[in-house]
Structures are given as C-alpha cells and as structure tokens.
Design an enzyme around this catalytic site. Sequence first.
Site, mmCIF file in Angstrom:
data_model
loop_
_atom_site.group_PDB
_atom_site.id
_atom_site.type_symbol
_atom_site.label_atom_id
_atom_site.label_comp_id
_atom_site.label_asym_id
_atom_site.label_seq_id
_atom_site.Cartn_x
_atom_site.Cartn_y
_atom_site.Cartn_z
ATOM 1 N N GLU A 262 43.895 44.453 33.721
ATOM 2 C CA GLU A 262 42.840 45.053 34.535
ATOM 3 C C GLU A 262 43.159 44.955 36.031
ATOM 4 O O GLU A 262 42.266 44.853 36.871
ATOM 5 C CB GLU A 262 41.475 44.438 34.217
ATOM 6 C CG GLU A 262 41.041 44.691 32.773
ATOM 7 C CD GLU A 262 39.593 44.329 32.500
ATOM 8 O OE1 GLU A 262 39.006 43.554 33.280
ATOM 9 O OE2 GLU A 262 39.040 44.822 31.499
ATOM 10 N N GLU A 375 41.501 44.832 23.786
ATOM 11 C CA GLU A 375 40.283 44.045 23.561
ATOM 12 C C GLU A 375 39.221 44.952 22.962
ATOM 13 O O GLU A 375 38.973 46.036 23.478
ATOM 14 C CB GLU A 375 39.701 43.481 24.869
ATOM 15 C CG GLU A 375 40.421 42.339 25.496
ATOM 16 C CD GLU A 375 39.647 41.805 26.703
ATOM 17 O OE1 GLU A 375 38.485 42.222 26.912
ATOM 18 O OE2 GLU A 375 40.207 40.988 27.444
#
Length: 447
Positions: A262, A375
């Site tokens: 991220e 995820e």
Amino acid sequence: MQRGSSMQQVAPYRDTPTSDVQNPSSGVATHTPSPFDSSHDLSSEPTLRNPTHPLAGQPISAAPYMPVPQTSYQNIEPRNSDWLEQSQKASKRSRYIVIGSVITLVVLIAAGVAVGVTLSKKNSNNSSSSSSSATTPPGTNPNDPSNFPKNSSLINSFYGIAYTPLGSQLPDCGNSLTEVIEDIQLLSQITTKIRLYGADCNQSSLVLAAIQATQVNMSVYLGNYPASDDNGTAYTRQKGEIQTALQQYGAGNVVGITVGNEFILDYVTEQGQSDPNGSAGQAAAAAMLIPWINDTRSMLSSMGLSNISVGNADAGSYFNNEVLAAVDYGMANVHPWFANVSIDDAAAWTGDFFNTTDFALAQTLPNKPKMFIAETGWPTGSSSFNADPSDGPSLASVANLQIFLNDFVCSANQNGTGYFFFEFSDEPWKNTTFGGVEAYWGLFDSK
C-alpha cells in the site's frame, strides 16, 4: 473467477486510515496503516535480554533443531506452557476451523474445495489439566519440531494465508523461533503458502528456519515494507534482513519478494490525491518504488536467485501502471468490509472487484503480471476504542466470517484465484493503537 450474476458495480474504495462513516455509501474504506514502523531507527535501541524459550523437553542450554541468531530479537514475555501442552489444553488459541462431516472431507479431498468449513470455539476449561505437559501425544517427539500432533479437525483448504509473527513490530521485536515454529506447525495444516509484509525483527529468518525445522510443505512470499519519508533507510535495512535469511537458509521455500505494501495508496492519499497515476503517484511514489523493485532484482541476480519473482502489493484500486509493469506479480488488498458491502454480497463483490479492477489492468500491460488477492477476510469483533456500529451493513462476527469463508473460499478455489486470506491470528496490539475491528481478523485467536 466467476462473478455473481446479480452483482452490481461498486465504486473504487480507499483502504486508508481515515474514515467516512458519515457517508457509508461513498465507498471510502477505513483500515489501519502499516503494522511496521519502518522509519524507526534501531541504532539507539537497547538489546532485549530475556532468554529464549526451548521447545517441550528441550534443555535450555541447547537448541539443536535450528541455529537462528536470537541475540537481538528475544521473546519479551515468558511462556506459560510448551506447544504440546497447548495443543491438548487449547488455552491460547480458542478459535479454529472444523470440517462439518466425513462426507464433506471426501468432497474437499476430491475437489480441493473448502466446503463446510465451520468456525467453533475451543473450551478453555476442558479436561486436560496443566499438569499434562509431561505426557506427549502418541507418535510425537518433543525434541523434534517436525514430529508434531496434527489436528484432525483441520484440512489444507486455503490457497494462502497472510501472516505476521506476533511481536514483529519495531522497536520491540518480541518474536521468537519457538512461537514461529508453533505457528508454522498450525499453518501447515490449513495451507501451503504464506505471505509476509516486512522483514524487520528477523522475521524472514525466523520463518524460513521454522519451515526447515518442521519440514512442512510451505512456500513463502517474503516482504520488504519501505517508507516514503526516510530516503530508503527502511528498504535498505529490510533488504539486508532478506539477504541474510536467503544466505543462511537458502531459497528452497521462497517463491517471491514483495516490495511495498500500500505504498502508492499511502503516499497518494497523504498528498490529498486519489489517482495512483496522477502527479503524486507517478512523479513521486512510483519514482521511489520502481528503483527499489529493480534493486531487489539485482540483489537476487547477484545471489544466483533470479528464479525468485519480485512483486508489489497495494490497495485494489491504487496500483500505479508503471509499478505494475515493473513486477512479476501484483497483490491486491480487496476488503468487502471496508467497502461497506453486506455479508450476503461480500464474496461475489470481492471476486468481481478483483477481476474488473486488478486482473483487467494487468492484462493491459506488456508484462501481464500474475495477480493475487493479497488480503481479504471478515472481522469477528470490535474493540470499544474507535468502535463504530455503522462501519458496514453487516456485523463483525464469527458467524459472518463463517459465511464469507463458505462463499469466498469455495468460489476462489474452484476458479483458481490466488488469494491470501487475512489473516492467521488476531493482533491484540492493534486494539490500543487503532481500535475498531483492526485486531479481529484472525482465523485463530491470538496467543
């Protein structure tokens, strides 16, 4: 992956640490930032002094099963019992995966599909007493981590699991080989693949050492979690940790190294922007990340390990095109909870979002990187700190996790989608740091 026929398009969501609870339909997600304070300077930190804890039956003065250096990363909390006792008492991990019936097991083995998975609570007050540590289950050797009792209720049904050893956050570094071995023993009964997020606190070496000690079938995607504000210090430190782990334990279990998690999302949103290919994403974030990706390739090449893939992980709607064009694989974080999707639509939405946003993007690039879901999951609870019952249309609960497991794992396994379920165990430290649902994503309760 097949899409739900009634699935509607959902606006791209932001997996960021800021919330938009006033407007839940906006598609703006809430999620904690990195669990690693990668910018922290360890040079001034004192060395932890607690002794390491041996496996059951092993003398304190000997560690014959795996010579992992523990001088700087000692366990900071004394253990109450050994793993073999824990497996009988079940007092530390109280949530586990159970298969519904023998018929279901046959279906699972035949089709490779996680059908009928049921989450249940172990009874912490069962008939096994704390004095049972002197008795080991039949067919096990307390001195050999590869000879451990298997839980007949578990089945290897997950493509992969997102894993961070407890105590792997700077500056404390309270993880230990003993506990990582316990985790790998358990993980090996539900998956053959795990992904790590970073390399601080010796976790790359600990995981590879644990896999070798247990002799289980486990492949690993190592991780390097760089920071954008330290001129590459965190990247370089973790690169060294990864290199040391590969030199000491080899690359037989390593299939990839993921550079960045991220990174684009965090940098772009910090600059008040939303386009990963805009000025912040392109001129700044990608300009930092791509040289680190290339440097990781160079490191592997110099070690004769060019067969190891190099990838990048980011929020599903925040991949920068040039970053994705520079890697062998991309890992997308796709969370229906943070996109305010109901549990009934969660699995279909996850597959649809991944296909139309991430897989589709990869197919437009010359390198066509392999894409994974890095995820996805469903929370099972919430703390009172930062709690908000309006986080989504469906509750954070074990029952809803069960529904998501049944729906998502089945469809993903059938369709050949690579995914890493989030996550192995709850992370209690997030309760006081972030609050809300952040600590409650584990398939297993924390230790």
